[in-house]
Design a protein around this motif. Sequence first.
Motif, PDB file in Angstrom:
ATOM      1  N   ASP A  36       0.837  -1.204   0.000  1.00  0.00           N
ATOM      2  CA  ASP A  36       0.000   0.000   0.000  1.00  0.00           C
ATOM      3  C   ASP A  36       0.872   1.254   0.000  1.00  0.00           C
ATOM      4  OD1 ASP A  36      -2.330  -1.436  -0.041  1.00  0.00           O
ATOM      5  OD2 ASP A  36      -2.693  -1.310   2.108  1.00  0.00           O
ATOM      6  N   ALA A  37       1.931   1.228   0.821  1.00  0.00           N
ATOM      7  CA  ALA A  37       2.839   2.376   0.888  1.00  0.00           C
ATOM      8  C   ALA A  37       3.555   2.574  -0.442  1.00  0.00           C
ATOM      9  CB  ALA A  37       3.852   2.169   2.019  1.00  0.00           C
ATOM     10  N   ALA A  38       3.987   1.470  -1.055  1.00  0.00           N
ATOM     11  CA  ALA A  38       4.690   1.565  -2.341  1.00  0.00           C
ATOM     12  C   ALA A  38       3.751   2.072  -3.424  1.00  0.00           C
ATOM     13  CB  ALA A  38       5.238   0.193  -2.722  1.00  0.00           C
ATOM     14  N   ARG A  39       2.516   1.600  -3.402  1.00  0.00           N
ATOM     15  CA  ARG A  39       1.539   2.045  -4.405  1.00  0.00           C
ATOM     16  C   ARG A  39       1.359   3.560  -4.347  1.00  0.00           C
ATOM     17  NH1 ARG A  39      -2.141  -0.966  -2.820  1.00  0.00           N
ATOM     18  NH2 ARG A  39      -1.940  -2.702  -4.270  1.00  0.00           N
ATOM     19  N   SER A  40       1.172   4.087  -3.147  1.00  0.00           N
ATOM     20  CA  SER A  40       0.973   5.535  -3.018  1.00  0.00           C
ATOM     21  C   SER A  40       2.220   6.305  -3.433  1.00  0.00           C
ATOM     22  CB  SER A  40       0.578   5.883  -1.574  1.00  0.00           C
ATOM     23  OG  SER A  40       1.661   5.709  -0.680  1.00  0.00           O
ATOM     24  N   ALA A  41       3.395   5.768  -3.105  1.00  0.00           N
ATOM     25  CA  ALA A  41       4.643   6.449  -3.468  1.00  0.00           C
ATOM     26  C   ALA A  41       4.841   6.453  -4.983  1.00  0.00           C
ATOM     27  CB  ALA A  41       5.822   5.769  -2.780  1.00  0.00           C
ATOM     28  N   PHE A  42       4.613   5.309  -5.623  1.00  0.00           N
ATOM     29  CA  PHE A  42       4.757   5.248  -7.079  1.00  0.00           C
ATOM     30  C   PHE A  42       3.775   6.193  -7.768  1.00  0.00           C
ATOM     31  CE2 PHE A  42       6.328   0.632  -6.594  1.00  0.00           C
ATOM     32  CZ  PHE A  42       7.653   1.023  -6.657  1.00  0.00           C
ATOM     33  N   PHE A  43       2.547   6.241  -7.278  1.00  0.00           N
ATOM     34  CA  PHE A  43       1.536   7.087  -7.901  1.00  0.00           C
ATOM     35  C   PHE A  43       1.883   8.565  -7.754  1.00  0.00           C
ATOM     36  CE2 PHE A  43      -2.027   3.720  -7.198  1.00  0.00           C
ATOM     37  CZ  PHE A  43      -1.434   2.938  -8.181  1.00  0.00           C
ATOM     38  N   GLU A  44       2.429   8.949  -6.605  1.00  0.00           N
ATOM     39  CA  GLU A  44       2.716  10.363  -6.343  1.00  0.00           C
ATOM     40  C   GLU A  44       4.066  10.805  -6.880  1.00  0.00           C
ATOM     41  OE1 GLU A  44       2.232  11.375  -2.221  1.00  0.00           O
ATOM     42  OE2 GLU A  44       0.426  10.147  -2.026  1.00  0.00           O
ATOM     43  N   LEU A  45       5.078   9.938  -6.793  1.00  0.00           N
ATOM     44  CA  LEU A  45       6.446  10.346  -7.106  1.00  0.00           C
ATOM     45  C   LEU A  45       6.983   9.740  -8.395  1.00  0.00           C
ATOM     46  CD1 LEU A  45       7.944   9.920  -3.519  1.00  0.00           C
ATOM     47  CD2 LEU A  45       7.031  12.012  -4.549  1.00  0.00           C
ATOM     48  N   GLY A  46       6.359   8.675  -8.867  1.00  0.00           N
ATOM     49  CA  GLY A  46       6.907   7.967 -10.010  1.00  0.00           C
ATOM     50  C   GLY A  46       7.944   6.960  -9.565  1.00  0.00           C
ATOM     51  N   MET A  47       8.322   6.086 -10.504  1.00  0.00           N
ATOM     52  CA  MET A  47       9.252   5.012 -10.189  1.00  0.00           C
ATOM     53  C   MET A  47      10.644   5.533  -9.844  1.00  0.00           C
ATOM     54  SD  MET A  47       9.563   1.717  -9.969  1.00  0.00           S
ATOM     55  CE  MET A  47      10.715   0.353 -10.197  1.00  0.00           C
ATOM     56  N   GLU A  48      11.129   6.465 -10.633  1.00  0.00           N
ATOM     57  CA  GLU A  48      12.501   6.928 -10.461  1.00  0.00           C
ATOM     58  C   GLU A  48      12.730   7.607  -9.118  1.00  0.00           C
ATOM     59  OE1 GLU A  48      15.066   6.345 -12.247  1.00  0.00           O
ATOM     60  OE2 GLU A  48      14.009   5.332 -13.882  1.00  0.00           O
ATOM     61  N   LYS A  49      11.767   8.421  -8.674  1.00  0.00           N
ATOM     62  CA  LYS A  49      11.950   9.198  -7.454  1.00  0.00           C
ATOM     63  C   LYS A  49      11.551   8.449  -6.179  1.00  0.00           C
ATOM     64  CE  LYS A  49      11.426  13.688  -9.711  1.00  0.00           C
ATOM     65  NZ  LYS A  49      10.653  14.956  -9.785  1.00  0.00           N
ATOM     66  N   THR A  50      10.940   7.306  -6.346  1.00  0.00           N
ATOM     67  CA  THR A  50      10.546   6.514  -5.181  1.00  0.00           C
ATOM     68  C   THR A  50      11.722   5.663  -4.731  1.00  0.00           C
ATOM     69  OG1 THR A  50       8.222   6.402  -5.832  1.00  0.00           O
ATOM     70  CG2 THR A  50       8.997   4.720  -4.326  1.00  0.00           C
ATOM     71  N   SER A  51      12.031   5.728  -3.456  1.00  0.00           N
ATOM     72  CA  SER A  51      13.131   4.945  -2.897  1.00  0.00           C
ATOM     73  C   SER A  51      12.590   3.954  -1.870  1.00  0.00           C
ATOM     74  CB  SER A  51      14.144   5.863  -2.218  1.00  0.00           C
ATOM     75  OG  SER A  51      13.533   6.527  -1.111  1.00  0.00           O
ATOM     76  N   ILE A  52      13.407   2.966  -1.555  1.00  0.00           N
ATOM     77  CA  ILE A  52      13.044   2.022  -0.492  1.00  0.00           C
ATOM     78  C   ILE A  52      12.835   2.771   0.811  1.00  0.00           C
ATOM     79  CG2 ILE A  52      14.015   0.253   1.018  1.00  0.00           C
ATOM     80  CD1 ILE A  52      12.897  -1.016  -1.383  1.00  0.00           C
ATOM     81  N   ARG A  53      13.660   3.782   1.066  1.00  0.00           N
ATOM     82  CA  ARG A  53      13.520   4.562   2.293  1.00  0.00           C
ATOM     83  C   ARG A  53      12.161   5.261   2.352  1.00  0.00           C
ATOM     84  NH1 ARG A  53      17.058   6.108   5.971  1.00  0.00           N
ATOM     85  NH2 ARG A  53      18.778   5.308   4.695  1.00  0.00           N
ATOM     86  N   GLU A  54      11.711   5.802   1.209  1.00  0.00           N
ATOM     87  CA  GLU A  54      10.415   6.482   1.171  1.00  0.00           C
ATOM     88  C   GLU A  54       9.271   5.485   1.397  1.00  0.00           C
ATOM     89  OE1 GLU A  54       7.367   9.243   0.818  1.00  0.00           O
ATOM     90  OE2 GLU A  54       9.518   9.480   1.233  1.00  0.00           O
ATOM     91  N   ILE A  55       9.371   4.317   0.762  1.00  0.00           N
ATOM     92  CA  ILE A  55       8.350   3.298   0.970  1.00  0.00           C
ATOM     93  C   ILE A  55       8.308   2.873   2.428  1.00  0.00           C
ATOM     94  CG2 ILE A  55       7.639   0.936   0.381  1.00  0.00           C
ATOM     95  CD1 ILE A  55       8.899   1.417  -2.396  1.00  0.00           C
ATOM     96  N   ALA A  56       9.485   2.666   3.020  1.00  0.00           N
ATOM     97  CA  ALA A  56       9.553   2.263   4.427  1.00  0.00           C
ATOM     98  C   ALA A  56       8.942   3.327   5.333  1.00  0.00           C
ATOM     99  CB  ALA A  56      11.013   2.004   4.823  1.00  0.00           C
ATOM    100  N   ARG A  57       9.227   4.593   5.041  1.00  0.00           N
ATOM    101  CA  ARG A  57       8.687   5.682   5.864  1.00  0.00           C
ATOM    102  C   ARG A  57       7.167   5.663   5.823  1.00  0.00           C
ATOM    103  NH1 ARG A  57       6.465  10.437   5.458  1.00  0.00           N
ATOM    104  NH2 ARG A  57       6.476  10.409   3.156  1.00  0.00           N
ATOM    105  N   ARG A  58       6.606   5.483   4.637  1.00  0.00           N
ATOM    106  CA  ARG A  58       5.153   5.478   4.518  1.00  0.00           C
ATOM    107  C   ARG A  58       4.523   4.250   5.173  1.00  0.00           C
ATOM    108  NH1 ARG A  58       3.099   8.448  -0.832  1.00  0.00           N
ATOM    109  NH2 ARG A  58       4.791   9.939  -1.116  1.00  0.00           N
ATOM    110  N   ALA A  59       5.256   3.146   5.179  1.00  0.00           N
ATOM    111  CA  ALA A  59       4.728   1.918   5.779  1.00  0.00           C
ATOM    112  C   ALA A  59       4.941   1.875   7.287  1.00  0.00           C
ATOM    113  CB  ALA A  59       5.382   0.705   5.129  1.00  0.00           C
ATOM    114  N   GLY A  60       5.801   2.762   7.781  1.00  0.00           N
ATOM    115  CA  GLY A  60       6.079   2.768   9.211  1.00  0.00           C
ATOM    116  C   GLY A  60       7.130   1.761   9.625  1.00  0.00           C
ATOM    117  N   TYR A  61       8.023   1.408   8.700  1.00  0.00           N
ATOM    118  CA  TYR A  61       9.081   0.450   8.989  1.00  0.00           C
ATOM    119  C   TYR A  61      10.445   1.065   8.682  1.00  0.00           C
ATOM    120  CZ  TYR A  61       5.332  -3.019   8.972  1.00  0.00           C
ATOM    121  OH  TYR A  61       4.184  -3.715   9.234  1.00  0.00           O
TER     122      TYR A  61
END
Length: 220
Positions: A36-61
């Motif tokens: 869910d966190a990755a989906r929102s990050a990809f939709f808002e930032l695109g693939m290139e600008k989305t990082s594992i750190r950003e996904i983790a932050r949104r997921a709370g991990y």
Amino acid sequence: MPLTGKKTSPRPPSTHELRAERRRRLADVRQELVLDAARSAFFELGMEKTSIREIARRAGYTPGALYSYFPSKEHIYGALLGESLERLNTQVQLALQAAESPAERLRAGASAFFDFYRVNPHDLDLGFYLFQGMAPRGLTPELDARLNTRLRDALLPCHAALQALGLDNARATAEVTALFAHIVGLLVMSHTGRIRMFGQSSQALFVAYLDSLSERAQRP
């Protein structure tokens, strides 16, 4: 007189089995949070600008915790795309249940495919790698092949319906390819707003194309 055996009640799960089941369910919930966190990050930032750190932050991990579920950002992308394609195939199969004749199955399958991506534009972005430059960059050949197979699976009912209407395999394949290209083109134009340049409706154009395809397939 036949002997009747004594009914035995099922063995209750052991403490170890209960704990293993709880761990599995917890892992499923955590993995879904990551997706869910990755989906929102990809939709808002695109693939290139989305990082594992950003996904983790949104997921709370922590980023390290994510690697216990997915080895890379691309594998997360692949999991999201796989889930999307399963929903697509489910929608197509549900639409086919009420269709009896080949012509009805052609219309039902093609319409379900079109409507899935019309209603879910982000799934179109996922399905055609629009978040990463129109190419499956970072996906393994095996994963890309598996995902492509599931996409083709959603079009197989249309192919089968066209053959049932009398087209040979080569013509049915050509028509399904053209149908696929027509759907994608209309949806991209619709989702980007470019179709307004022509004052047209993607749905109306799709219905007209499907009518024409059905007529061609049934022509002696």
